[in-house]
Design a protein around this motif. Structure first.
Motif, PDB file in Angstrom:
ATOM      1  N   HIS A 188       0.878  -1.273  -0.124  1.00 12.18           N
ATOM      2  CA  HIS A 188      -0.134   0.093   0.113  1.00 12.18           C
ATOM      3  C   HIS A 188       0.998   1.181  -0.103  1.00 12.18           C
ATOM      4  O   HIS A 188       0.567   2.224  -0.722  1.00 12.18           O
ATOM      5  CB  HIS A 188      -0.828   0.110   1.157  1.00 12.18           C
ATOM      6  N   LEU A 189       2.010   1.409   1.017  1.00 18.71           N
ATOM      7  CA  LEU A 189       2.767   2.373   0.775  1.00 18.71           C
ATOM      8  C   LEU A 189       3.431   2.595  -0.374  1.00 18.71           C
ATOM      9  O   LEU A 189       3.480   3.803  -0.839  1.00 18.71           O
ATOM     10  CB  LEU A 189       3.657   2.305   1.996  1.00 18.71           C
ATOM     11  N   ASN A 190       3.794   1.561  -1.310  1.00 21.36           N
ATOM     12  CA  ASN A 190       4.528   1.418  -2.309  1.00 21.36           C
ATOM     13  C   ASN A 190       3.522   2.448  -3.453  1.00 21.36           C
ATOM     14  O   ASN A 190       4.020   3.346  -4.000  1.00 21.36           O
ATOM     15  CB  ASN A 190       4.925   0.291  -2.742  1.00 21.36           C
ATOM     16  N   THR A 191       2.438   1.861  -3.487  1.00 24.34           N
ATOM     17  CA  THR A 191       1.241   2.532  -4.333  1.00 24.34           C
ATOM     18  C   THR A 191       1.046   4.166  -4.104  1.00 24.34           C
ATOM     19  O   THR A 191       1.407   4.892  -4.933  1.00 24.34           O
ATOM     20  CB  THR A 191       0.022   1.744  -4.126  1.00 24.34           C
ATOM     21  N   HIS A 192       1.022   4.240  -2.792  1.00 25.39           N
ATOM     22  CA  HIS A 192       0.602   5.866  -2.479  1.00 25.39           C
ATOM     23  C   HIS A 192       1.819   6.603  -2.793  1.00 25.39           C
ATOM     24  O   HIS A 192       1.754   7.851  -2.637  1.00 25.39           O
ATOM     25  CB  HIS A 192       0.060   5.894  -1.014  1.00 25.39           C
ATOM     26  N   LEU A 193       3.009   5.968  -2.450  1.00 28.14           N
ATOM     27  CA  LEU A 193       4.143   6.782  -2.640  1.00 28.14           C
ATOM     28  C   LEU A 193       4.673   6.939  -4.272  1.00 28.14           C
ATOM     29  O   LEU A 193       5.869   7.521  -4.475  1.00 28.14           O
ATOM     30  CB  LEU A 193       5.500   6.357  -1.791  1.00 28.14           C
ATOM     31  N   HIS A 194       3.892   6.382  -5.072  1.00 26.00           N
ATOM     32  CA  HIS A 194       4.010   6.391  -6.528  1.00 26.00           C
ATOM     33  C   HIS A 194       5.579   5.581  -6.950  1.00 26.00           C
ATOM     34  O   HIS A 194       6.124   6.332  -7.847  1.00 26.00           O
ATOM     35  CB  HIS A 194       4.089   7.608  -7.358  1.00 26.00           C
ATOM     36  N   LEU A 195       5.772   4.906  -6.124  1.00 23.28           N
ATOM     37  CA  LEU A 195       7.170   3.947  -6.458  1.00 23.28           C
ATOM     38  C   LEU A 195       6.917   3.114  -7.392  1.00 23.28           C
ATOM     39  O   LEU A 195       5.815   2.409  -7.496  1.00 23.28           O
ATOM     40  CB  LEU A 195       7.502   3.260  -5.338  1.00 23.28           C
ATOM     41  N   PRO A 196       7.747   2.495  -8.395  1.00 27.37           N
ATOM     42  CA  PRO A 196       7.860   1.510  -9.272  1.00 27.37           C
ATOM     43  C   PRO A 196       7.081   0.323  -8.553  1.00 27.37           C
ATOM     44  O   PRO A 196       7.580   0.112  -7.314  1.00 27.37           O
ATOM     45  CB  PRO A 196       9.115   1.406 -10.006  1.00 27.37           C
TER      46      PRO A 196
END
Ligand code: AKG
Ligand code: FE2
Length: 299
Positions: free
Chosen positions: A72-80
């Motif tokens: 979830h954090l990855n998605t919200h941080l717009h990370l690959p």
């Protein structure tokens, strides 16, 4: 990595500015010891080897839960895709560990902090506890204008665990996500009469991971103002100009934090070497204060 595995005795570290001792004992179990990843596992007592399947299933489940949160954090941080997940792979060597903490009831006439204020230095922490006692210091954004931050209990809820963000996550996101300041005191109200147990899973980045900000349009490109504060590298505060920080791997960083707490990184007295080194009773008030100032973190 280092030797922060194993047992820490009751009162073996400093829990407040006055140099008073902690009121808990705990045992750290590195993930890598029971997943056959570490070439040099700690010599754990037989009782833990007898519980190997419980320890490994707890490790797997906790790591899976943390990975879900990273997703979830990855998605919200717009990370690959999979950026954070790949920095925290179960099969890679890391400083992940389980901690079992026991804090007996305190004398009502002499209540003290049982685990001193700190930020966790890994990525995510899962806290499984039934009794209250954990307190956080809310950030200024949650404090009404003109008021001071006050220690606030975090109430454990049935079927839930409590999740902390650690300093590594602050570093990866240049402070977009911040580690929270917390401590443990006597449980509130009638709960104070009971022994408090806490089962913790610390997720930390893989040993080889560089602790530096990740690239994303949701993460600032420059340091700008560093958030100050008296503990942790990236917590809120007045803000001061950022100094160039030396880049480190997670392994170096975690070892440095552990040594720092034990007073071996050029400051303090080595008191927190889990029973070794100069005892707190042998230290002057000034030495205790110095140790407290030099530590500021969990172990
Ligand atoms: O026992 C708790 O609730 C918190 C423990 C903790 O903060 C730690 O071990 O770093
Ligand atoms: Fe903590």
């Amino acid at each position: 990595m280092g030797s922060y595995a194993g047992y820490k005795g009751y009162g073996a570290s400093v829990a407040d500015e006055l140099g008073r001792r902690d009121r808990n004992e705990f045992y750290n179990i590195p993930k890598d010891d029971f997943l056959s990843i570490s070439p040099t596992p700690f010599a754990h007592p037989q009782i833990l080897h007898n519980k190997k399947s419980l320890i490994t299933s707890f490790t797997h489940n906790s790591h899976t839960l943390c990975t879900l949160l990273l997703n979830h954090l990855n998605t919200h941080l717009h990370l690959p895709p999979l950026t954070l997940q790949n920095l925290h792979k179960l099969a890679n060597p890391s400083g992940d560990q389980i901690r079992l903490i026991k804090a007996p009831p305190q004398p009502p006439s002499d209540l003290r902090t049982s685990l001193g204020k700190h930020t966790d230095f890994g990525s995510l922490t899962l806290l499984f506890n039934r009794l209250g006692g954990l307190q956080i210091l809310p950030p200024p954004s949650l404090i009404p204008e003109g008021q001071k931050a006050e220690w606030t209990y975090v109430k454990p809820l049935p079927g839930h665990c409590i999740v902390n963000l650690g300093d590594a996550m602050s570093k990866f996101t240049r402070g977009v996500l911040r580690s929270n300041i917390h401590r443990v005191v006597s449980p509130p109200g009638e709960q104070a009469e009971y022994e408090r147990w806490s089962v913790v899973y610390f997720m930390r980045p893989g040993d080889d991971v560089a602790l530096k900000p990740l690239e994303s349009d949701a993460i600032p490109k420059t340091e700008g103002k560093k958030m100050g504060g008296d503990i942790g590298g990236w917590i809120w505060g007045e803000g001061e100009e950022e100094e160039e920080e030396e880049e480190m791997t997670a392994k170096e960083w975690i070892l440095l934090q552990a040594l720092r707490l034990r007073g071996k990184a050029g400051r303090g007295n080595g008191v927190n070497e889990y029973g070794k080194g100069k005892g707190i009773d042998e230290m002057s008030g000034e030495e205790r204060k110095k140790l407290w100032d030099a530590s500021g973190r969990g172990i």
